[in-house]
Design a protein around this motif. Sequence first.
Motif: not given
Length: 392
Positions: A323-324, A342-345, A373-377
């Motif tokens: 998720s973003l 506007s969309d998923r990405y 739920k873990t921060l990637l960036g």
Amino acid sequence: MTPKVLALLVLSLLQPHSTGGQVCVTKHQVMSAVRQMQKVLSTQEATYLQGVRSMKKVLTALQSDLQKQASKSNETCPALGTPANGKKLGKKAAVGHEIHFLCAPGFQLLGSESRMCLENRTWSGQQPTCKPEVSGAQTRSRDWVTNSSFSRQPRCADSGSSRQCTCDSGFRIKAGGICQDVDECELFQVNRESRICIHECINTPGSYRCICPTGYLLNTEVNSCEDVDECANNQNNCSRSEMCINVYGGFQCVRPECPKPRLNTSYVKTSNYQCERNPCPMDSKSCQLSANSISYHYLPLHSNRSAPKVLFTMSTSHFMGDSLRFAITGGKGHSSLAVERSDRYTGVLTLTSPVIGPATLEVELEMTEMSRKTLLGRHIFHVTIFVSQYDF
């Protein structure tokens, strides 16, 4: 610091110990040596960058002072006085503008009836005066029409028992049989729907002329004002260390800079508008939570632009999580802005209500990449919006 000095420093940090006659270096010693080296290099880098920044600031300030002294400080002609017993029509003293003069009934205008502000910041013609008319001379009208450019005799012809008089194009017959100029600007420029000039209208004898503000060029075919790209045409005074941003009616000089090193976190500039985070020490939580990238974006916007309108789009080409998340995390004057998905990405920055210029809006956007739920960036977008003074 030279490679030879670095090598000696590493050897001094890695003091081996003997175990059963064998010399070895433990993993803990290696990690400790690496962390100390990282601190040494970070300190050296920060010192070097600070020296470069200080030198750039001094050179930029010197160059800016020299450019200001060389540039023209006055873009208008000197103010013109109103002749005694007369009127002055027009207030603008910018290049290309005209001032017209009229005399009161009973006075005759001597000198230039119209004067234009020239490129060299001087007025054409001579300053007029209003002198009393010769005694006994017939006054043609009690109106302020003694400027012969705006009033003239009609063309008349006898047709049988009648006499027909006509005026030139742009004139109409007034009381007293005089052809008086039609002020197209007064007739049509008042309402936005009927205006004949997009910016300013100047009445001329028998016609009119459209004027554009500084930073625009007049398109005579449609009487519109088109923006001049000062950045592309080298009509700007930005220094070599600054980037030129073209905006409606002008330009802005900007100098995006990466954040200064802090808490084991440092950035390197990968392009004029992009900063990337350097690798973090393995035990530095603050560095790992900081933004992976910081980018700077500059947008021009017309005054009173209709809303809603999408201004900026956020997305990533290397999506690794599930998720973003998009959010506004700071800035000033951004009450007319909102972030939407506007969309998923993809996330977008939207103008939610018109903004009257001139104004500058600043907003800090954050795009967070998550996986379970873990921060990637984290990615930070600094967006600056320059709102023009005009709606064109």
